[in-house]
Structures are given as structure tokens and as C-alpha cells.
Design an enzyme around this catalytic site. Structure first.
Site, PDB file in Angstrom:
ATOM      1  N   CYS A  32      20.957   1.908   4.761  1.00 42.04           N
ATOM      2  CA  CYS A  32      22.609   1.969   4.610  1.00 42.04           C
ATOM      3  C   CYS A  32      23.188   2.601   5.906  1.00 42.04           C
ATOM      4  O   CYS A  32      24.206   2.830   5.796  1.00 42.04           O
ATOM      5  CB  CYS A  32      22.714   3.073   3.360  1.00 42.04           C
ATOM      6  SG  CYS A  32      22.119   4.852   3.547  1.00 42.04           S
ATOM      7  N   TYR A  42      16.697  -4.105   0.336  1.00 41.36           N
ATOM      8  CA  TYR A  42      18.130  -4.239   0.427  1.00 41.36           C
ATOM      9  C   TYR A  42      18.510  -3.688   1.645  1.00 41.36           C
ATOM     10  O   TYR A  42      17.951  -2.821   2.080  1.00 41.36           O
ATOM     11  CB  TYR A  42      18.867  -4.038  -0.900  1.00 41.36           C
ATOM     12  CG  TYR A  42      18.840  -2.653  -1.301  1.00 41.36           C
ATOM     13  CD1 TYR A  42      20.110  -1.646  -0.536  1.00 41.36           C
ATOM     14  CD2 TYR A  42      17.953  -1.848  -1.746  1.00 41.36           C
ATOM     15  CE1 TYR A  42      20.212  -0.667  -0.705  1.00 41.36           C
ATOM     16  CE2 TYR A  42      18.073  -0.488  -1.980  1.00 41.36           C
ATOM     17  CZ  TYR A  42      19.189   0.053  -1.652  1.00 41.36           C
ATOM     18  OH  TYR A  42      19.069   1.557  -1.535  1.00 41.36           O
TER      19      TYR A  42
END
Ligand code: PEP
Ligand code: MG
Length: 869
Positions: free
Chosen positions: A830, A850
Site C-alpha cells: 500500500c 494485491y
């Protein structure tokens, strides 16, 4: 080795050897399209020539002669023939198109004798001598380096002397006279007469084109476009067709779809009675191609047909050069047309709809950086050319905006309320500036890097930002920005290009980049191909909505400290930070809990069960401390303490190195009540929203920042689970949840298998991980990174593109350790590099599940992942 290849022996696959132009001329010949016959001298011949730095070898000359002879048979004309002379064009053509960078010679083969033959054959002396003077001019320029203007000046002089306004006013005798003048210029400059032997002309022309590979223009172009110097250029020799053969002839360039908008239909222009270079030279204004329909309907229809055919064959929009000679159409070149981002998207979608390419191919054709151009405004290139640069910094958030500068959030806000377009310019921003940031068209800071507060917040909001403009001295007190001797004051207008990091004086017109629909279609196709997920870094309702609209599959990072902006919330936050006992702590905490719950309910409602990772408080506390005298006075009033007491507490909280200090999970070790409050707010909100919407399943993911050891994680987890259990008991409701952590401390990466015993998921915080691995302060590195790059100590800023060798290696260790412990644990990224296409390719390779990035970077991230399948 064969150095010369006939058009009918080549194909489009051979662009290494034949260059783009040659390969496509060969392909069109194979397709039996109306292409004047010819051959290509290969790039290998050019490289051989350049290597030996000598004249064209005898073998090559012989090969060229043979191919000319074969052309003569096909055309039934002869080079240098006194009755029916063959004339040819000589054009360069490398593997990658380098428009206008290298040279072309037309009408080669003309001399004092063949010009008479051409006159005789065509019955048109005006035309024949026009061709001859063009050859003299181009040959003089390209082969003998004679300044083009020498010729142009004479032409202009001749025209004005005779009262002519355009070239077509020139009659046969005029051109004849000019030919004599041009020959004199040739003699004067080169000390030799213009070569009359067509083979000598041809050899010299071929050599000149070979040499043009290394002219300064070409070298610069290659540098700019990352084209290798070692490719060489091919040379195309082609029978001449004449667009200057009267008013039923002409020449032009057209695209099969609009290169600016992508609109379907032929788009281009042409000039009657002209040769190729007239269109480029801009001496006469060309007519739009649509006007050809009325003038020569059958030619126009044929052009449409051929354009369509070529598009189908190449499966892409084509940029076609053509010549009409006496109402007969010839194609001289076809290539993939250059186009804008909008046009690229539109054409890809059309080609899929028309069944010409698959969705997979369409995705491969979109360069992820085009998304930026599509979504954000860009300055109009026309105006940008003349714009005056004020300063340069880091391209922190893309877009383009002009406005009046303001040095404080407060003044920016006031001016914006008066309807002014404002740009906030500060040394650096802090959460307190948020209200000024929200109303600004652009944000400029003189300090801070790509992960500074200004950069992160601006990217999140999709507002253009240039950060770390170290060359600007920003004086917030005097309200002026200085670069050298140039001083800008409050209210002065600047233009900010966040895509390039450049700041200009004054206002520059821009074009809007709001093309959501085109983007949505491509993103949806890309999602079908993408193997790893893309989530958003977002926490406000507006950002979450944007993120979902742009294709996010959930929230990968909600920074809870970003929820404490705004006067009231920041006030409570300060009271909490300054609290010295349980009682003074709990009152602001309870208020903050209500604010948090309000936000979490909104988040869960918007997300409708999609993943939602909420990170507990992680600010270095100094970011929230009151700074001005007014703020301190206000806080003293509110907390019923003296100013001296407040100042004393601020002093107590002062840290030498706040980014390595009392932040992240360390806050919770000293004051567990903060995280307990946050976790209670998360779980209670999730329960409340599920009670209202029964089909919703919400599984909050609670993320603890800055964990460095298993012990920290275990200790905190136990406490938080206790809080959660109490809520379950009180509400009689149980929901699933996850507790995970960020990987942003090198130690956490090196001991990840142990932390994994306590964590349900992980997310790499590459901003802090880079800061701590490199030892580069994320807020101060702007001061020296450029010098590192200039001295080639660093290829790129590691806060912009992942440092694969160092930070990347640590990440790989962590991923392997976690997967070893439990392959099913989800691992994300992130930090800011999660939105950078180049970094994403690497992250995907090391096996993350992800990435999570600012909303506006989501489509390009999805595309990048889809392209890497
Ligand atoms: C990080 O460190 O990469 C991260 C995402 O957290 P923050 O930028 O909020 O420190
Ligand atoms: Mg961090």
C-alpha cells in the site's frame, strides 16, 4: 550478403532490415496496392557503410545497378534516357519512425538532357523544370550541405521581382531561369558542377541518406525517444509519381481515424499541384481531405477503400502518404498513426467493437501512462512551447492548472470563496492545511518528496501537485516565493504541471481530461485479465466513490489519521495528544470515537461488503501539534490550562527524530486506549451497518502500523481482541474480522514468519520501508536525490519506483517467509510505489496478492497487471 531487396520480395515483418517505410512499401506491394515500384537498400548496408566510413562499396553499387535495371524493365523507362527517363525518389526509413529527422531526395535522374525528354514526353516544360529545380535544391541541401535558404531566397526574390505571390504562378521559363541560378549556387558552394550522371547522383544520394542517420537532429530525436543508435537506416528507391503535374495532381497525408479524438473517418489534408515537401514546408495551406470528394470523387472513394483495407490488414489506425498523378492515386507510405491518449482509447474500443482486434490485444496497446492524460487536464502543447518556466520540482500528482498563489490555507480558502482559482504554495503541508488544499487547483511545496503529506493527499484527491521544489524559497510570513532574483507575491498567477513537475509563470490554457467512460470500458476488460487485485488508498466518502468508479475492488489502506482533519476533529486530536491522565484522555477519545464511527459507517455502506482495510493511528505526533500562537491560545482556552502548561507539554512531546519516534503501534504500547477506541469504533460500526442491511457481510480488516516484532504484534492483538470480545458480549452480535499488520520496518520483513503467527494479513508500507532500508528521510530526500541522479549514484527516486535490489530484496524475503508459514495469508502493498506501473511489474513477480494505490492511479495499475499476463 544481399543488401538490396525489391519491394515485391519483402514484407511488413522485416522492419529491422527494411526499416518501417520499406517494410510497409513491400507489404503494400504484396497486397497489390497502387505503390510505385522500387527497392530498399537495407539497414545492414547502412551499418556496413557507417562502420567502414568509406564510399559505398563496389558490390553494393553493383547490386543497386541490378535492381535499377530490373526497375527499368518493369517501368519500360531508363535512368538517364534521352527519350523516356526513369526518375526516382530516394528516402530514408529506419525501424522506428523519426519524422523529418533524416533526408529525402525527389526527382533524381533529372539532368540537362532528361529534363528536355521529360518536357517532350509530358508536353509540359513548366512541370519538368519545376521538378529539376526541386532536385537541385534537395540534392544541394542533402548531399552537399548547401543551406536550403540560399535556394529559397532566390525563389522569393524571383517571385517578388515578377510580382508572383505563389509558386504556381511560376511559368516554364521562370523555372528554367531559376534552374540556371540554382546550378550557379551549386557550383559556387561546391566548386563543381551539378552531377549530370544519374548513377553518380544516385550513389551520392544513397551515401547522404546513410550519413543522415548520424546528423544532429536524428541523434537528438533518438535520445529523446529512447531509440538505439545502432539500428541504422534503410534507403528506399522508388519510381517517381508526380503530384505537381498540374491541377489534376496533388499530394497529401491522411489518417484513417482522427488522431486527436479517435473519431472514425478519414482525416487529413492535401495540396493540389504539389510535391511531398510542399505539404510539410507549410508554404501553401493544404485543403482538408474532405474537399477531395468534390474535386475528384473517384479518387476520394478509392482512397477511402484503400484506407479501410490497410486498417483491416494492419489492425490499427494508419497514417498514409499519397500522391495523385493525373487523377491516379498512388500510396507512398503507410504506418501506425501517432495519436493522443483519448484517440488511443477510442480507437482500441472501436477496433474491438468492429471485430478487428480482441479485448486482450486492445489492453496490450494502451500505455498505462496514457490513463493520466485521459483523466487529468493537460496544458495545450501550442501554448506550452512559449511558456516561461518559474521552477521545477517532483511530479507528485498529475494534472495541469493555473491560478493565483496563496501561502496559507486560510487565505487560499478565502480567495476561493470569492470565486478565485487558487494555488496553494507552502514549504510543506500538514493535516492542518487540508481545507486550503481541498479548494486549490494545484498544490506546490518547496520541501518533501513523493511520499510527503502534500504528495499523498493531492494524489488521493486527484489534485495536481508539484512537491519538493527546492529551488523556490517560500516565505510564508512575507507571502512570497523566490527563485533567484524572481519574486512572486500572493495573488500572482502561475501554472502548475503535476505530470512533469514544472511550474510556469502566468496562465496557460489546458484541455480537460475527463474521459471516464472510455476508461471504464478498457478497465473492465483489463480486470478480466488481471491476476492480482487492485485496491484503493482512500478514506473519505468522495475518494472511496472515485476509487470504486475507477475500478477498485475495495480499500487496501484507510489512513485513520486522515479522518481527523477539520477544525473540530483536529482540536480533539490535540487534546488527546496533550492529555496527561486517564480522565483528560478519555473525553477527547470518546468524541473522536463518534467521529470515527460516523466515517466507518459511511465507508462500510459505500463499500457494500467489499474488502476494507483500516489502519489504526500512525502519525508522528508532531504533525498534529498546535504550531501558531493562536492555536496554542485556543487550545489553552479549550482545555482550561495555561499557555505555559500547553507549551511545556509540547516541549515534552518534542522528538529529535519523529519519523523514528513515538508513532505507529508505539503509540498504542504507551497509550492502548487509542487503538482500543478505534477498534471499538470499527467493530461497532460494522455491526450497526449489518443490522441495517441484513444481506451485507462486512469483514473489517484492522491493520496495525509500524510493527517490528512478533512480541509487539501479540501484545497488541490480545488487547484488541479483548475489546472486540467485550463488544460482542454487549451487543450480542458476532462478526468476522481480521487483524493484520503493515510490513514497513526491515526487522518485520526479516522476522515475517514469526509475526505471521499473530497476523491474519500483511501489507507492505513501502514508503516507510524505503525510508528505513535506505536511511533516506522520506520528507527530506528531495534535497539530495536529484544530485544523486545527476551523478549517476541513483537511477531513479526509490520513493517513486521500487528499489528492486534493496527494498525489493527485503520484500521478497518477507513474502517467502510468510508463504512458507502459511501460503493462504494475503499479502498486499500500500505504499506509493503500489500505483507505479514499473514497480507493479516487480511486485507482481515477487508474488504479492494485491496492490493498493491512490484512486486516480487505479486504472493504470489494473492495465499494467493485465498486460503482464
Ligand atoms: C507506507 O509507509 O508505505 C504507508 C503506506 O504508510 P504511510 O505512508 O501512511 O506511512
Ligand atoms: Mg508507513
Amino acid at each position: 550478403m544481399q543488401y538490396v531487396i525489391d519491394f515485391f520480395d519483402g514484407s511488413k515483418e522485416q522492419n529491422d532490415l527494411l526499416g518501417g517505410k520499406g517494410a510497409n512499401l513491400a507489404e503494400m506491394t504484396k497486397m497489390k496496392l497502387p505503390v510505385p515500384t522500387g527497392f530498399t537498400i537495407t539497414t545492414a548496408a547502412c551499418l556496413d557503410y557507417l562502420k567502414k566510413q568509406e564510399k559505398v562499396s563496389n558490390e553494393l553499387n553493383e547490386e543497386i545497378r541490378q535492381h535499377v535495371r530490373s526497375m527499368e524493365q518493369r517501368t519500360r523507362k531508363r535512368l538517364g534516357d534521352g527519350v523516356d527517363p526513369l526518375l526516382v525518389s530516394v528516402r530514408s526509413g529506419s525501424k522506428f519512425s523519426m519524422p523529418g529527422m533524416m533526408d529525402t531526395i525527389l526527382n533524381l535522374g533529372l539532368n540537362d538532357e532528361t529534363v528536355l525528354a521529360l518536357t517532350q514526353k509530358t508536353g509540359d516544360a513548366r512541370f519538368a523544370y519545376d521538378c529539376y529545380r526541386r532536385l537541385l535544391q534537395m540534392f544541394g541541401d542533402v548531399v552537399c550541405d548547401i543551406d536550403k535558404n540560399r535556394f529559397e531566397e532566390q525563389l522569393d526574390f524571383y517571385k517578388s521581382k515578377n510580382g508572383y505571390t505563389v509558386d504556381t504562378d511560376m511559368q516554364a521559363d521562370d523555372w528554367k531561369e531559376l534552374v540556371a541560378v540554382y546550378k550557379d549556387i551549386f557550383l559556387e558552394v561546391t566548386h563543381r558542377a551539378f552531377p549530370q550522371d544519374p548513377y553518380e547522383q544516385l550513389n551520392l544520394a544513397v551515401e547522404a541518406v546513410f550519413r543522415s542517420w548520424n546528423n544532429r537532429r536524428a541523434i537528438t530525436y533518438r535520445r529523446l525517444h529512447d531509440i538505439s543508435d545502432s539500428l541504422g537506416t534503410a534507403v528506399n528507391i522508388q519510381e517517381m509519381v508526380f503530384g505537381n503535374f498540374g491541377t489534376e495532381s496533388g499530394t497529401g497525408v491522411a489518417f484513417t481515424r482522427n488522431p486527436a479524438t479517435g473519431e472514425k473517418g478519414i482525416f487529413g489534408e492535401f495540396l493540389l499541384n504539389a510535391q511531398g515537401e510542399d505539404v510539410v514546408a507549410g508554404i501553401r495551406t493544404p485543403q482538408p481531405i474532405s474537399e477531395l470528394e468534390a474535386l475528384m470523387p473517384e479518387v476520394y472513394q478509392e482512397f477511402l477503400k484503400l484506407g479501410h483495407l490497410l486498417e483491416r490488414h494492419y489492425k490499427d489506425m494508419q497514417d498514409i502518404e499519397f500522391t495523385i498523378e493525373n487523377r491516379k492515386l498512388y500510396l507512398l507510405q503507410t504506418r501506425k498513426g501517432k495519436r493522443t491518449a483519448k484517440s488511443s482509447f477510442k480507437i482500441c474500443i472501436q477496433l474491438v467493437e468492429e471485430g478487428i482486434i480482441s479485448k486482450k490485444e486492445a489492453i496490450q496497446r494502451i500505455n498505462p501512462t496514457m490513463v493520466t492524460q485521459l483523466l487529468h487536464p493537460v496544458f495545450e502543447p501550442e501554448y506550452l512551447k512559449n511558456a516561461e518556466v518559474f521552477a521545477r520540482g517532483l511530479p507528485a500528482s498529475p494534472g495541469a492548472a493555473s491560478g493565483a498563489i496563496y501561502f496559507t490555507a486560510e487565505n487560499a480558502k478565502k480567495a476561493s470563496e470569492q470565486g478565485e482559482k487558487v494555488i496553494l504554495i507552502r514549504q510543506e503541508t500538514s493535516p492542518e492545511d487540508i481545507e486550503g488544499m481541498v479548494v486549490s487547483e494545484a498544490i506546490v511545496t518547496s520541501r518533501g518528496g513523493m511520499t510527503s503529506h502534500a504528495a499523498v493527499v493531492a494524489r488521493g484527491m486527484g489534485v495536481c501537485c508539484v512537491a519538493g521544489c527546492e529551488e523556490i524559497y517560500v516565505d510564508e510570513f512575507l507571502e512570497q516565493a523566490t527563485v533567484g532574483s524572481v519574486i512572486l507575491h500572493q495573488g500572482d498567477t502561475i501554472s502548475v504541471d503535476g505530470t512533469t513537475g514544472t511550474i510556469y509563470h502566468g496562465s496557460i490554457p489546458y484541455v480537460d481530461g475527463d474521459e471516464w467512460q472510455l476508461l471504464e470500458t478498457i478497465t473492465n476488460w483489463a480486470k478480466e485479465e488481471a491476476s492480482i487485485g487492485v485496491k484503493a488508498n482512500a478514506e473519505t466518502p468522495i475518494d472511496i466513490q472515485t476509487a470504486l468508479k475507477l475500478g477498485a475492488e475495495g480499500i487496501g489502506l484507510a489512513r485513520t489519521e486522515h479522518m481527523f482533519f477539520g477544525e473540530e476533529r483536529i482540536g480533539e486530536m490535540r487534546k488527546m495528544i496533550l492529555a496527561q491522565n486517564e480522565e483528560s484522555l478519555m473525553a477527547p477519545l470518546n468524541k473522536l470515537k463518534e467521529f470515527q464511527k460516523e466515517d466507518f459507517r459511511a465507508m462500510f455502506t459505500l463499500l457494500k461488503g467489499k474488502a476494507c482495510t483500516i489502519r489504526l493511528l500512525d502519525p508522528p505526533l508532531h504533525e498534529f501539534l498546535p504550531q501558531t500562537v493562536e492555536e496554542i491560545n485556543h487550545l489553552a482556552d479549550e482545555t482550561k490550562r495555561t499557555v505555559a502548561q500547553i507549551n511545556y507539554r509540547i516541549e515534552e512531546l518534542h522528538e529529535q527524530n519523529p519519523m523514528l519516534g513515538h508513532r505507529g503501534c508505539r503509540l498504542a504500547v504507551t497509550t492502548p486506549q487509542i487503538y482500543e477506541m478505534q477498534v471499538a469504533a470499527i467493530i461497532e460500526s460494522a455491526i450497526e451497518v449489518t443490522q441495517l442491511e441484513e444481506d451485507l457481510v462486512i469483514v473489517p480488516e484492522i491493520m496495525i502500523p509500524l510493527i517490528g516484532s512478533q512480541e509487539e504484534m501479540k501484545w497488541l492483538r490480545e488487547r484488541l481482541e479483548q475489546t472486540i470480545q467485550e463488544i460482542f458480549d454487549q451487543t450480542n452480535c458476532v462478526i468476522s474480522y481480521k487483524i493484520g499488520t503493515m510490513l514497513e520496518i526491515p526487522r518485520a520483513c526479516l522476522t515475517a514468519e514469526k509475526i505471521a503467527e499473530e497476523a491474519d494479513f500483511f501489507s507492505f508500507g513501502t514508503n516507510d520501508l524505503t525510508q528505513l532500508t535506505y536511511g533516506f528521510s522520506r520528507d527530506d530526500s528531495g534535497k539530495f536525490i536529484a544530485a544523486y541522479q545527476d551523478n549517476k549514484l541513483l537511477k531513479e527516486d526509490p520513493f517513486q519506483h521500487i528499489d528492486e535490489e534493496g527494498v525489493g530484496a527485503l520484500m521478497k524475503i518477507a513474502v517467502d517467509k510468510i508463504r512458507n508459514f502459511d501460503p493462504s495469508i494475503k499479502i498486499g502493498v500500500c505504499g506509493e510505489v503500489g500505483g507505479d506501473p514499473q514497480s507493479i511489474r516487480f511486485l507482481k513477480k515477487i508474488g504479492v496478492d494485491y496492490i493498493s494505490c491512490s484512486p486516480y492511479r487505479i486504472p493504470s495499475a489494473i492495465l499494467t497487471i493485465a498486460q503482464e499476463q
